[in-house]
Motif scaffolding. Structure first.
Motif, short mmCIF file in Angstrom:
data_model
loop_
_atom_site.label_atom_id
_atom_site.label_comp_id
_atom_site.label_asym_id
_atom_site.label_seq_id
_atom_site.Cartn_x
_atom_site.Cartn_y
_atom_site.Cartn_z
N PRO A 104 46.38 -36.19 8.36
CA PRO A 104 45.29 -36.35 7.38
C PRO A 104 45.71 -35.42 6.20
O PRO A 104 45.17 -35.84 5.07
CB PRO A 104 43.95 -35.89 8.10
CG PRO A 104 44.15 -35.80 9.42
CD PRO A 104 45.65 -35.60 9.59
N ALA A 105 46.32 -34.35 6.30
CA ALA A 105 46.32 -33.37 5.05
C ALA A 105 48.01 -32.91 5.33
O ALA A 105 48.44 -32.90 6.20
CB ALA A 105 45.49 -32.40 5.03
N GLN A 106 48.16 -32.42 4.19
CA GLN A 106 49.34 -31.53 4.05
C GLN A 106 48.99 -30.03 4.25
O GLN A 106 48.25 -29.48 3.50
CB GLN A 106 50.32 -31.47 2.45
CG GLN A 106 50.77 -32.89 2.16
CD GLN A 106 51.13 -32.98 0.82
OE1 GLN A 106 51.19 -31.90 -0.08
NE2 GLN A 106 51.74 -34.09 0.29
N VAL A 107 49.56 -29.46 5.44
CA VAL A 107 49.04 -28.26 5.91
C VAL A 107 50.07 -26.99 5.64
O VAL A 107 51.07 -27.06 6.02
CB VAL A 107 49.12 -28.33 7.78
CG1 VAL A 107 48.32 -27.07 8.02
CG2 VAL A 107 48.00 -29.61 7.94
N GLY A 108 49.42 -26.17 4.85
CA GLY A 108 50.24 -25.19 4.20
C GLY A 108 50.36 -23.97 5.47
O GLY A 108 51.36 -23.50 5.44
N ASP A 109 49.26 -23.88 5.81
CA ASP A 109 49.25 -22.76 6.99
C ASP A 109 48.34 -23.37 8.24
O ASP A 109 47.52 -23.97 8.12
CB ASP A 109 48.36 -21.75 6.41
CG ASP A 109 49.48 -20.69 5.63
OD1 ASP A 109 50.43 -20.21 5.96
OD2 ASP A 109 49.11 -20.97 4.42
N TYR A 110 48.88 -23.05 9.47
CA TYR A 110 48.19 -23.46 10.43
C TYR A 110 47.82 -22.00 11.57
O TYR A 110 48.85 -21.15 11.61
CB TYR A 110 48.87 -24.33 11.41
CG TYR A 110 48.50 -24.40 12.95
CD1 TYR A 110 47.10 -24.65 13.29
CD2 TYR A 110 49.62 -24.18 13.95
CE1 TYR A 110 47.04 -24.63 14.78
CE2 TYR A 110 49.30 -24.39 15.20
CZ TYR A 110 48.13 -24.52 15.62
OH TYR A 110 47.76 -24.69 17.06
N THR A 111 46.76 -21.80 11.87
CA THR A 111 46.22 -20.53 12.78
C THR A 111 45.52 -21.00 13.68
O THR A 111 44.55 -21.70 13.82
CB THR A 111 45.36 -19.64 11.74
OG1 THR A 111 46.01 -19.32 10.53
CG2 THR A 111 44.78 -18.28 12.57
N ASP A 112 45.90 -20.63 15.17
CA ASP A 112 45.58 -20.71 16.24
C ASP A 112 44.72 -19.60 16.70
O ASP A 112 45.09 -18.52 17.05
CB ASP A 112 46.65 -20.99 17.34
CG ASP A 112 45.95 -21.98 18.60
OD1 ASP A 112 45.06 -22.37 18.31
OD2 ASP A 112 46.47 -21.65 19.52
N PHE A 113 43.48 -19.67 17.04
CA PHE A 113 42.47 -18.90 17.39
C PHE A 113 42.60 -18.69 19.20
O PHE A 113 43.29 -19.52 19.65
CB PHE A 113 41.15 -19.14 17.01
CG PHE A 113 41.13 -18.53 15.62
CD1 PHE A 113 40.35 -17.07 15.25
CD2 PHE A 113 41.42 -19.17 14.54
CE1 PHE A 113 40.21 -16.69 14.07
CE2 PHE A 113 41.26 -18.77 13.28
CZ PHE A 113 40.84 -17.60 12.84
N TYR A 114 41.76 -17.87 19.60
CA TYR A 114 41.66 -17.65 21.19
C TYR A 114 40.05 -17.36 21.25
O TYR A 114 39.77 -16.48 22.24
CB TYR A 114 42.42 -16.43 21.48
CG TYR A 114 42.69 -16.25 22.83
CD1 TYR A 114 43.51 -17.33 23.45
CD2 TYR A 114 42.68 -14.94 23.50
CE1 TYR A 114 43.84 -17.14 24.82
CE2 TYR A 114 43.05 -14.76 24.92
CZ TYR A 114 43.77 -15.98 25.53
OH TYR A 114 43.89 -15.78 26.77
N VAL A 115 39.42 -18.25 20.87
CA VAL A 115 38.02 -18.11 21.03
C VAL A 115 37.37 -18.66 22.40
O VAL A 115 36.00 -18.56 22.55
CB VAL A 115 37.00 -18.60 19.81
CG1 VAL A 115 37.51 -17.91 18.46
CG2 VAL A 115 37.16 -19.94 19.80
N GLY A 116 37.99 -19.31 23.03
CA GLY A 116 37.38 -19.67 24.51
C GLY A 116 37.55 -19.02 25.46
O GLY A 116 38.43 -18.37 26.24
#
Length: 432
Positions: free
Chosen positions: A126-138
Motif C-alpha cells: 500500500p505504501a513505500q515504507v521508509g521504516d518498519y518497527t516490530d513491537f512486542y506488546v502481546g
C-alpha cells in the motif's frame, strides 16, 4: 420502537460480504492489465477505482483533494493528510456507494470503468515504507516464550514499563501472496561448541497486526499520548516470519537480525481507523500489582477507548492437504485485546526520544497470542519449542514449517448492532 437497518450498497456483492461491506471501505494499491499501479477502495469482491472516479468528477472539495492523494501508486501522500481529509473522502464514498445514492444509475452505467473485479487485479504494497518497527506488546506471547528460556521469571523487568520493540527491515516487506524463501544463517546445534551455516530448520510464523502511520512529527518533537491517535492512518495483518534456530543463536545481546529480516508479509488493504471506530474498547485492566504506565504513556481517554476488539485467526494449508482438496486447518484464534500496550502508547513511546516518524512507516504489534491452548500465534508456542508436534487432518505433523506450507492470517471485527468487517487475507507459501 423501530431499529434502523444498517446501510447497504448498490454494489450487491458488498452486502453481507465477510470482509468488505460498505461499512469498511479499506484503501489499497492495485494494477490491472494495461494500467499502472493506482489507489482503490475494496467494496465486496470489487475495487472502486479512485482515478476513474476523479476523471468522472465524483468528488468535491476536501474529498477531491484526498482522492487525488489516494489514487496514486502509493498511499504515503494520502496518509500524510491526516484524519479530517480521510474522513471527508470516506463520507463521500459512503454516500456514492449507498444503495440509495442519487448517482446510482450514473455510477452503474460506468460499469468496469469504475468497478473492477479483485480477481482481475494484482495487489501491491500500500505504501513505500521508509521504516518498519516490530513491537512486542502481546503479553501472552512474551510470557509463553519467556517460560521456554526462563521458567521461573518469564518476563524481564522492563516489559511492564516499556513498549519493547526492534527496528525491522523495510526492504523485505512483501504483499500477501508473495512466496517466502527459507532463509539460511548460522545456528548452534544442541551440544555443539561452534556454529554451522545452513538453511533454517525451525521456520515459524507470527500472528500480528500492522499499524500504518499517518502524519509524522518533526525530529526532536515527541508525539503526545493525547494526540497519538491523530497519527494513525490504518491497520493491516502482518506475518513476521521467524527463523527460530537462527534467532536463538544471534539474538543476544542485540536482538533479532537475520532471523527476522528475510521476509515480513502484510495484507494489501488498509482498514482505516474510522472503519474500526465501532470496535474500539477499553484497554484491558492490568493484573493486580502491575505498575501504572509512566505519565507520558498514560491518557485516560486512551485507556477508555484505545484498544481494538479484532478477532485474529491463523490457518495452515500444506501442499499435501491442497493436493487432497482439504480445507486449511485453523491453528489459532486470538484477539487484539491481548495487547498489553495500546497503539497510541506504541506511537508515543517510539517518538518520545525525538525519533522522526513519517507517513507510511509501518509498526508490527508483535505476536498476539491468547493465554490458552488454541490461541497461540506461533508454532514456537504451540509446540513448546519443538517438543510436541501439531497434528493435521492429512495425517501430517508439524513442529515448524516445511516446504510448500501456506500460512493464512485472517481478521474479523464483530459487535452486536454493527456490520461485521474484515481485513482480507495475508498469505505466504514457504519455498525450500
Amino acid at each position: 420502537m423501530s431499529t434502523s437497518q444498517p446501510a447497504r450498497s448498490w454494489v450487491t456483492c458488498a452486502n453481507d460480504h465477510p470482509d468488505f461491506a460498505l461499512q469498511n471501505l479499506p484503501f489499497g494499491v492495485f494494477s490491472r492489465q494495461g494500467l499502472a499501479k493506482r489507489g482503490g477502495v475494496a467494496i465486496g469482491d470489487c475495487i472502486f477505482d479512485l482515478q476513474a472516479a476523479l476523471d468522472a468528477s465524483l468528488f468535491n472539495g476536501v474529498a477531491r483533494l484526498a482522492a487525488e492523494a489516494a489514487c496514486r501508486g502509493q498511499l504515503n501522500d494520502f496518509f500524510a493528510l491526516g484524519p479530517s481529509s480521510r474522513q471527508a473522502l470516506r463520507s463521500e464514498l459512503l454516500h456514492l456507494l449507498d444503495e440509495a445514492s442519487p448517482q446510482r444509475e450514473r455510477l452503474q452505467a460506468m460499469g468496469s470503468t469504475l468497478l473492477v473485479a479483485q480477481s482481475e487485479c494484482q495487489m501491491h504494497l500500500p505504501a513505500q515504507v521508509g521504516d518498519y518497527t516490530d513491537f512486542y506488546v502481546g503479553i501472552h506471547h512474551a510470557m509463553n516464550v519467556g517460560k521456554l528460556f526462563r521458567p521461573d521469571n518469564p518476563l524481564l523487568p522492563n516489559y511492564k514499563y516499556v513498549p519493547i520493540a526492534y527496528h525491522g527491515r523495510a526492504s523485505t516487506l512483501c504483499v500477501s501472496g508473495t512466496a517466502v524463501k527459507r532463509p539460511g544463517g548460522q545456528t548452534l546445534a544442541p551440544g555443539a561448541e561452534v556454529p554451522s551455516f545452513g538453511p533454517s530448520k525451525r521456520l515459524d510464523y507470527e500472528l500480528e497486526v500492522g499499524v500504518w502511520m499517518g502524519p509524522g512529527n518533526e525530529a526532536g518533537e515527541p508525539i503526545d499520548i493525547g494526540q497519538a491517535h491523530e497519527h494513525i492512518a490504518g491497520f493491516c495483518l502482518l506475518n513476521d516470519w521467524s527463523a527460530r534456530d537462527l534467532q536463538a543463536w544471534e539474538y543476544q545481546p542485540l536482538g533479532p537480525f537475520l532471523s527476522k529480516s528475510f521476509a515480513t508479509s502484510i495484507s494489501p488493504w488498509v482498514v482505516t481507523a474510522e472503519a474500526l471506530a465501532p470496535f474500539r474498547s477499553p484497554q484491558p485492566k492490568r493484573p493486580e500489582g502491575d505498575p501504572r504506565p509512566l505519565d507520558y504513556l498514560f491518557d485516560e481517554r486512551d485507556q477508555q477507548q484505545g484498544a481494538l476488539d479484532i478477532e485474529l485467526e491463523v490457518l495452515l494449508l500444506t501442499a499435501q492437504m491442497k493436493d487432497h482438496g482439504l480445507a486449511p486447518q485453523r491453528l489459532a484464534l486470538s484477539n487484539t485485546l491481548n495487547m498489553y500496550w495500546t497503539v497510541a502508547q506504541m506511537v508515543t513511546h517510539h517518538s518520545v526520544n525525538g525519533c522522526k516518524l513519517q507517513p507510511g512507516d509501518l509498526f508490527g504489534t508483535g505476536t498476539l497470542s491468547g493465554p490458552q491452548a488454541g490461541q497461540f500465534g506461533s508454532l514456537l508456542e504451540m509446540t513448546e519449542g519443538g517438543k510436541h508436534a501439531v497434528e493435521l487432518p492429512s495425517g501430517e505433523t508439524r513442529k515448524f514449517l516445511e516446504a510448500g506450507d501456506e500460512v493464512i492470517l485472517k481478521a474479523r471485527c464483530r459487535r452486536g448492532g454493527q456490520v461485521s468487517i474484515g481485513f482480507g487475507e495475508c498469505r505466504g507459501v514457504v519455498v525450500g
